[in-house]
Design a protein around this motif. Structure first.
Motif, short mmCIF file in Angstrom:
data_model
loop_
_atom_site.label_atom_id
_atom_site.label_comp_id
_atom_site.label_asym_id
_atom_site.label_seq_id
_atom_site.Cartn_x
_atom_site.Cartn_y
_atom_site.Cartn_z
N LEU A 274 58.90 46.98 3.78
CA LEU A 274 58.85 47.91 4.92
C LEU A 274 58.08 47.27 6.08
N PRO A 275 58.50 47.57 7.31
CA PRO A 275 57.86 46.92 8.48
C PRO A 275 56.35 47.11 8.57
N ASP A 276 55.82 48.27 8.14
CA ASP A 276 54.37 48.47 8.26
C ASP A 276 53.59 47.73 7.17
N LEU B 188 63.55 52.33 13.54
CA LEU B 188 63.18 50.92 13.39
C LEU B 188 61.71 50.76 13.01
N LYS B 189 60.86 51.60 13.51
CA LYS B 189 59.43 51.51 13.16
C LYS B 189 59.23 51.82 11.67
N PHE C 104 65.20 46.15 8.50
CA PHE C 104 65.10 45.91 9.93
C PHE C 104 63.90 46.69 10.43
N GLY C 105 63.20 46.11 11.38
CA GLY C 105 62.07 46.79 11.98
C GLY C 105 61.75 46.16 13.32
N LEU C 106 60.68 46.63 13.93
CA LEU C 106 60.24 46.10 15.22
C LEU C 106 58.97 45.30 15.05
N THR C 107 58.92 44.15 15.72
CA THR C 107 57.69 43.36 15.71
C THR C 107 56.69 44.00 16.68
#
Length: 189
Positions: free
Chosen positions: A138-140, A164-165, A124-127
């Motif tokens: 990973l989100p990044d 989340l980031k 899970f992460g933030l757009t």
């Protein structure tokens, strides 16, 4: 009395004649009509009879589409040899026919679980727009799993936003639903 004897004699004669006629009729009626089996010799040629039933099994292309709650759809394509249509349909109990053609059947089903892909590499992460999304990796570094619709999130405290980031590894189905409920503005996703 002569007359009486004559009538009795005549009656007995008619009865005997009738009986013999009935006996002959019964013999004709109950004639043995059972078919006899004919054994063919090796030199005789057997005529082939054309039928609508194919002597070989049916070959079909089967496409299976599984729709997971994280938005991922897994598609599997395989060739099947079908000897019995009853067995074939029974093996796909619980699936819905999406499309059917002469040589192809497409089945689909909803799976109340997260996909194997998400179990393996999902975070899970933030757009960039600040919405909750499922990332492959990973989100990044990862990419948003396109079929998962990003979810608007509640205003977060800094600690939760940083989690989340960095990305929250998705553990299983229950964890997936828990995180979505925890961060989502909507009560049900």
């Amino acid at each position: 009395m002569k007359r009486w004897a004559w009538i009795v004699g005549l009656t007995i004669g008619v009865a005997v004649l009738s009986w013999s006629m009935i006996d002959q009729t019964q013999q004709k009626t109950f004639k043995d009509n059972t078919p006899q089996r004919v054994i063919q010799g090796k030199q005789e040629q057997i005529e082939s009879v054309e039928t609508l039933v194919k002597p070989e099994p049916l070959k079909l292309t089967v496409i299976l589409k599984e729709h997971y709650i994280d938005g991922v759809t897994e598609t599997t394509k395989k060739e099947e040899t079908i000897w019995s249509m009853m067995d074939f349909w029974a093996s796909y109990e619980g699936w819905t026919v999406e499309e059917q053609q002469l040589d192809k059947v497409v089945f689909q089903r909803e799976v109340d679980d997260i996909s194997p892909l998400t179990k393996q590499t999902g975070y899970f992460g933030l757009t960039e727009d600040g919405e909750l999304a499922v990332f492959q990796g990973l989100p990044d570094q990862g990419k948003v799993i396109e079929s998962f619709k990003p979810v608007p999130i509640k205003p977060l405290e800094t600690k939760r936003e940083n989690e989340l980031k960095q990305g929250i590894k998705i553990k299983d189905h229950r964890h997936f639903e828990q995180v979505v409920r925890q961060f989502s503005k909507q009560d049900e996703v």
